[in-house]
Design an enzyme around this catalytic site. Sequence first.
Site, PDB file in Angstrom:
ATOM      1  N   HIS A 439      32.182 -32.860  -2.852  1.00 30.84           N
ATOM      2  CA  HIS A 439      32.688 -32.231  -1.629  1.00 30.84           C
ATOM      3  C   HIS A 439      32.861 -33.229  -0.487  1.00 30.84           C
ATOM      4  CE1 HIS A 439      28.350 -31.627  -0.387  1.00 30.84           C
ATOM      5  NE2 HIS A 439      28.873 -31.778   0.810  1.00 30.84           N
ATOM      6  N   ASP A 487      29.380 -31.241  -8.421  1.00 27.98           N
ATOM      7  CA  ASP A 487      29.613 -31.822  -7.093  1.00 27.98           C
ATOM      8  C   ASP A 487      29.389 -33.338  -7.123  1.00 27.98           C
ATOM      9  OD1 ASP A 487      30.090 -32.010  -4.414  1.00 27.98           O
ATOM     10  OD2 ASP A 487      28.181 -31.124  -3.774  1.00 27.98           O
ATOM     11  N   GLY A 583      25.044 -33.730   6.470  1.00 28.53           N
ATOM     12  CA  GLY A 583      25.257 -35.152   6.766  1.00 28.53           C
ATOM     13  C   GLY A 583      24.594 -36.050   5.727  1.00 28.53           C
ATOM     14  N   SER A 585      24.681 -35.214   2.483  1.00 28.00           N
ATOM     15  CA  SER A 585      25.394 -34.986   1.227  1.00 28.00           C
ATOM     16  C   SER A 585      25.914 -36.260   0.601  1.00 28.00           C
ATOM     17  CB  SER A 585      26.604 -34.089   1.468  1.00 28.00           C
ATOM     18  OG  SER A 585      26.187 -32.774   1.444  1.00 28.00           O
ATOM     19  N   GLY A 586      25.875 -36.287  -0.710  1.00 37.29           N
ATOM     20  CA  GLY A 586      26.399 -37.440  -1.428  1.00 37.29           C
ATOM     21  C   GLY A 586      25.391 -38.567  -1.512  1.00 37.29           C
TER      22      GLY A 586
HETATM   23  N1  ARG Z   1      26.164 -29.893   2.170  1.00 37.18           N
HETATM   24  C1  ARG Z   1      25.376 -30.715   2.996  1.00 37.18           C
HETATM   25  C2  ARG Z   1      26.184 -31.928   3.459  1.00 37.18           C
HETATM   26  O1  ARG Z   1      27.383 -31.884   3.374  1.00 37.18           O
HETATM   27  C3  ARG Z   1      24.058 -31.043   2.399  1.00 37.18           C
HETATM   28  C4  ARG Z   1      23.145 -29.912   2.523  1.00 37.18           C
HETATM   29  C5  ARG Z   1      21.867 -30.122   1.856  1.00 37.18           C
HETATM   30  N2  ARG Z   1      21.085 -28.997   2.202  1.00 37.18           N
HETATM   31  C6  ARG Z   1      19.796 -28.873   1.901  1.00 37.18           C
HETATM   32  N3  ARG Z   1      19.142 -27.829   2.345  1.00 37.18           N
HETATM   33  N4  ARG Z   1      19.205 -29.782   1.204  1.00 37.18           N
HETATM   34  O2  ARG Z   1      25.694 -32.853   4.061  1.00 37.18           O
END
Ligand code: ARG
Length: 637
Positions: A439, A487, A583, A585-586
């Site tokens: 994503h 993902d 933030g 993510s990845g």
């Molecule tokens: N989707 C989020 C991002 O784009 C990451 C979220 C992770 N959430 C969590 N509760 N660990 O940065």
Amino acid sequence: MNLRLLFFFVCLAVLLTLAELKPKKNKKHEHRFDDDHGPHGPHGHHGHRGRHVRHKHDRQRKPSKIDFEEIIQDIFFSILERISDDDDDEDQGNSDWVAELQPLHGQCNPNPCFNNGECEPKGRGKFKCDCPRNFNGRRCEKGRKICKRGTCGRGECVLTSTPPYFECKCKLPFLPPDCRTFAVCNPNPCKNGGTCVRDGNNFECQCSPGYTGNFCQIGPEDCYVDDGESYRGNVSETEKGRECLYWNSHFILDNGVDPLNTYDEEDGLGPHNFCRNLDGDKMPWCFFRRGQKLLWDYCDVSECPEPTDESPTDVEPTDPTDPTTDAPGLQPRPVEPTAAPQPSTTEPTVPEEPTQASQSTAAPTTPDSTTPAPQLFSTCGMAQPKKAITRIISGLKVNPGAIPWQVSLQERPKNSNQAFSHICGGVLIDSCWVLTAGHCVEQNKDLQVVMGGLSLSAEEPTEQTLRVEEAIRHEGYRETSQAAYNDIGLLRLSGSNGVCANETQFVKAACLPDAQLPDGKECTISGWGATEQSDLGSNHLLHANVLLISQDKCSEKGIYGSVLDISMFCAGHLQGGVDSCQGDSGGPLTCKVNDASTVYGLVSWGDQCGRKNKPGVYTRVTEFVDWINSKIKSSTA
Ligand code: ARG
């Protein structure tokens, strides 16, 4: 009553009250707390902001009264009649949860015992952990509390390496061994010829000329040069007059910081409470306690006057174990280089010159005959962190070089000249390849990655910035309102002949996993994402430890139910708290496998952040190793 008499009594009462209040005004420990350096203090770990220049002549340290009342009113120092023998404290709840999460049967490999416990197979799916001293529990998860509340009466409990493994550092006028009785000015606690002046149960040291400090322990030559890394003097108070904690104080350890295991005597550390600059900050600092909080601040120590023709006078402590030793012999110390702390001597030294930090828009310079050939990424997962100490408590700052595979993925509108901004984390797995979440893969944007740095806002000399040439999202990537499936994405960096990022102490690849890891294993997550304090994310790279949660547990109704599939797994703490967030993510979830850090997960999604029973969900990298290898192969073919 006669009115005039009443008036007289009222005036008398007012005068008496004022007189009563007056000494309190001079109380040493009346402080403003607004800018203490707590967990969220204003100074970056390595933020060498405007140098704080203060010379000895402008030091305003006045002798201060030791306030008896203040000591006895501090509940931290309360005298408890019966010290509880109960080893189990609040952590207990956690370890039950952890034990439940780990249906380990008889395997000693990987070692199920925490805290270096030795595992012994017991046949038929059983094992036994032989716990090191001071740990117990089935898996050595419980630490025996040596410094229980009340152990040291009105004093600080510090840990020692010989039986009984603790010692009490009494708040004067309380006396050893257990700081429960007191004697004012007897024996004289004032050093270097200071006179102890008694006022009830309070006392004050009046120092001989040139000496300062509550106990006149600070000599006239006690000052630091440059950033104070070589400072070995006796100042043990913060700029605002807070008393420093002993570096071996159990209170520091209880807060998850272990200075003495990170540094040693060469760094100026020992069982004392003198200010030091261990980690390349701008001047000596120390930890102190406010209520139940561990905080730190810069110290009330003077910078040495500019050297004329005499050599600078960083000083030696009189006796490292006793801040109040009566020996003024201060030795000049040679000035040491003031660069950031060096890696420990047991680690191989890697050249530290800043490597090519190509500018955002430029492709990295191709190596030519004048530059040494860049080292190839022949190893993975081996960090060589600089020695640095954690100074924020929940959500820990990363030390330089500790997570060298972490990258910041940044974007800007396609073909624009705008500044790039951080959107996601990523993980370097080879010189030219970064793994990130599907994503995070944007097709119609200019993308770049920045690695080797810790701060998002500052340009660091250790940093390397590379453009993304190709951004590949997994073909099976799918997003629903609840979850993201498959993902994962791969970013090919710009470079030539298979050389993109250069391997340095601060830029290294993580290993790809080759096997499933046991539930309950402790792994590390990191990123610049949102924190409890800031939805906008953190400017400094943070990391935290999380536990792998079994798929069954995480698919329970009260957790994520049936939305999970095999492309993902949960990790975190079911009681809430530690988690990744927006933030991040990845970015990497790495687990140590035979000492090498392996990217086991990529930060993917979660139901908000840090909520109870809503742990973070991570891309299960083991499911994609073949995909990763085939993409890399076809792109370089
Ligand atoms: N989707 C989020 C991002 O784009 C990451 C979220 C992770 N959430 C969590 N509760 N660990 O940065």
